[in-house]
Motif scaffolding. Structure first.
Motif, short mmCIF file in Angstrom:
data_model
loop_
_atom_site.label_atom_id
_atom_site.label_comp_id
_atom_site.label_asym_id
_atom_site.label_seq_id
_atom_site.Cartn_x
_atom_site.Cartn_y
_atom_site.Cartn_z
N GLU A 54 0.86 -1.19 0.00
CA GLU A 54 0.00 0.00 0.00
C GLU A 54 0.89 1.24 0.00
OE1 GLU A 54 -1.53 1.01 4.32
OE2 GLU A 54 -1.83 -1.15 3.93
N ALA A 55 0.36 2.32 -0.53
CA ALA A 55 1.12 3.56 -0.59
C ALA A 55 0.20 4.73 -0.27
CB ALA A 55 1.72 3.75 -1.98
N THR A 56 0.71 5.62 0.55
CA THR A 56 0.04 6.88 0.82
C THR A 56 0.88 7.99 0.20
OG1 THR A 56 -0.80 6.02 2.94
CG2 THR A 56 -0.85 8.41 2.62
N LEU A 57 0.31 8.70 -0.74
CA LEU A 57 1.03 9.77 -1.42
C LEU A 57 0.68 11.09 -0.75
CD1 LEU A 57 0.44 8.73 -5.15
CD2 LEU A 57 2.09 7.84 -3.48
N ILE A 58 1.73 11.84 -0.40
CA ILE A 58 1.55 13.05 0.41
C ILE A 58 2.15 14.25 -0.31
CG2 ILE A 58 1.99 14.12 2.66
CD1 ILE A 58 2.49 11.16 3.66
N LEU A 59 1.41 15.32 -0.36
CA LEU A 59 1.87 16.58 -0.95
C LEU A 59 2.08 17.60 0.16
CD1 LEU A 59 -0.72 16.76 -3.87
CD2 LEU A 59 1.70 16.16 -4.08
N VAL A 67 5.31 22.41 -2.65
CA VAL A 67 6.75 22.52 -2.41
C VAL A 67 7.42 21.17 -2.10
CG1 VAL A 67 6.72 24.93 -1.66
CG2 VAL A 67 6.26 23.10 0.02
N GLY A 68 6.65 20.08 -2.08
CA GLY A 68 7.27 18.79 -1.78
C GLY A 68 6.29 17.64 -1.93
N ARG A 69 6.84 16.44 -1.99
CA ARG A 69 6.01 15.24 -2.10
C ARG A 69 6.76 14.05 -1.51
NH1 ARG A 69 6.75 12.60 -8.19
NH2 ARG A 69 9.00 12.26 -7.96
#
Length: 373
Positions: A54-59, A67-69
């Motif tokens: 599983e993956a949680t993508l965060i901005l 400004v980041g990920r």
């Protein structure tokens, strides 16, 4: 004020995928990924890795500007089958602001705590076929399609955030003219006779496909003892066959089999797509696909992607058979330079294989680890 947002929509996912395009817009060494492929990587309906991960993508945003990920990843095969209580993270990009990188890592650690994981390591992908490591040397070398590029300030952020070096990798290159066939020409004939081996001649993708599953099985067997290895499942094999095999010239795939047609060694080399990908700027259409096909056909540089030898045949010189096959192919193609993808610096066996070609290290990269407390 730094705020974070979990990717939920296709619009958010596109923002996640396209963030490096703005971060590296002035870099002549960064190689853009293909946007549609990156989008598919995180599509839970299309990428079978999500059957076991599983993956949680965060901005991350500052004053409402992206400004980041980071991708916070759990590979449950690794956690449950190997008892590696690891919180992976990758696709970690950020402006040179410690508050941004800190906020993103805090979110990764928070997810790790929720699942009772003990440490986090990155940057890594879902498995050993994904990109790995933050660059620590070689910033003036153009990247390629199977590694991440990053700004020099990234390392300072890892150190400031309390990470410790976990693994070290190196990438190298050598001119094809360094390859002297004398040292493997006679040896490979002897080895083929002694062990009753033969190298398959592949000229079409359809020649490759009947052996593709055997190749992935051998990949699992030959790399299984390396640290942080997670085996490829049957459903992932089908996905990788469709996604990658068409990118590779059939004559750049080498299989060595025994008298019973069992695979004992394989190697995959890819044309160097770096410059074509830069010209494409992430877009396959309308002209990107043609640029890839041109590079596939005419590139004079190649990238050694994978080499695997069955454990029963390791240290028996089988790689001489592979090198002889590549020598003949590269000579015909007029290949100029050969590049190697990241290899663990403590993998002595692989370094011994290449030493005769006098490779020069052009990049180094590392993964970093931090305990979850």
């Amino acid at each position: 004020m730094i705020t974070t947002k979990i990717v939920k929509t296709k619009k958010d996912l596109k923002s996640f995928v396209k963030f490096p395009f703005s971060l590296y817009k002035d870099s002549k060494y960064w190689v853009p990924p293909i946007i549609s492929q990156e989008m598919e990587t995180f599509n839970t309906d299309k990428n079978p890795i999500f059957n076991d991960a599983e993956a949680t993508l965060i901005l991350a945003y500052k004053n409402e500007k992206l400004v980041g990920r980071v991708a916070a990843i759990i590979n449950w095969l690794e956690v449950k089958n190997q008892n590696q209580l690891k919180m992976r993270f990758g696709w970690f990009d950020f402006i040179d602001d410690l508050e941004v990188s800190k906020k993103l890592i805090e979110e990764v650690i928070k997810i790790g705590k929720q699942h009772n994981l003990k440490f986090t390591e990155g940057p890594v992908g879902f498995s050993n076929l994904d990109k790995v490591g933050v660059m620590t040397e070689g910033f003036n070398q153009i990247s390629n399609m199977i590694t991440w590029y990053n700004h020099e300030y990234y390392v300072k952020h890892y150190e400031a955030l309390g990470f410790k070096i976990e693994k070290s990798y190196s990438e190298s290159k050598f001119p094809f003219e360094n390859v002297k066939p004398d040292f493997f020409k006679k040896a490979q004939e002897l080895i083929k006779r002694r062990y009753k081996l033969k190298a398959l001649q592949l000229t079409k993708t359809s020649d490759v496909m009947p052996y593709a599953d055997k190749m992935f099985d051998l990949f699992n067997a030959s790399y299984g003892k390396l640290s942080s290895f997670v085996e490829i499942t049957d459903i992932q094999k089908e996905y990788f066959k469709k996604k990658f095999i068409s990118f590779v010239n059939p004559e750049y795939i080498k299989f060595v089999v025994d008298e019973n047609d069992n695979m004992v060694a394989f190697a995959i080399v890819m044309p160097r797509f770096a410059y074509a990908l830069q010209e494409m700027n992430g877009k396959l259409f309308p002209f990107g696909f043609a640029k890839l096909l041109k590079a596939k056909k005419s590139s004079k540089d190649v990238v050694f992607y994978l080499i695997g030898v069955h454990p029963d045949y390791q240290n028996k010189g089988v790689h001489a058979v592979i090198f002889n096959e590549y020598y003949e192919t590269f000579k015909t193609k007029g290949i100029v330079d050969c590049y190697r993808t990241p290899e663990l610096e403590d993998n002595e066996a692989i370094h011994k294989i290449w030493k005769h070609f006098n490779p020069k290290v052009i990049k180094r990269r590392k993964t970093y680890r931090k305990n979850i407390e």
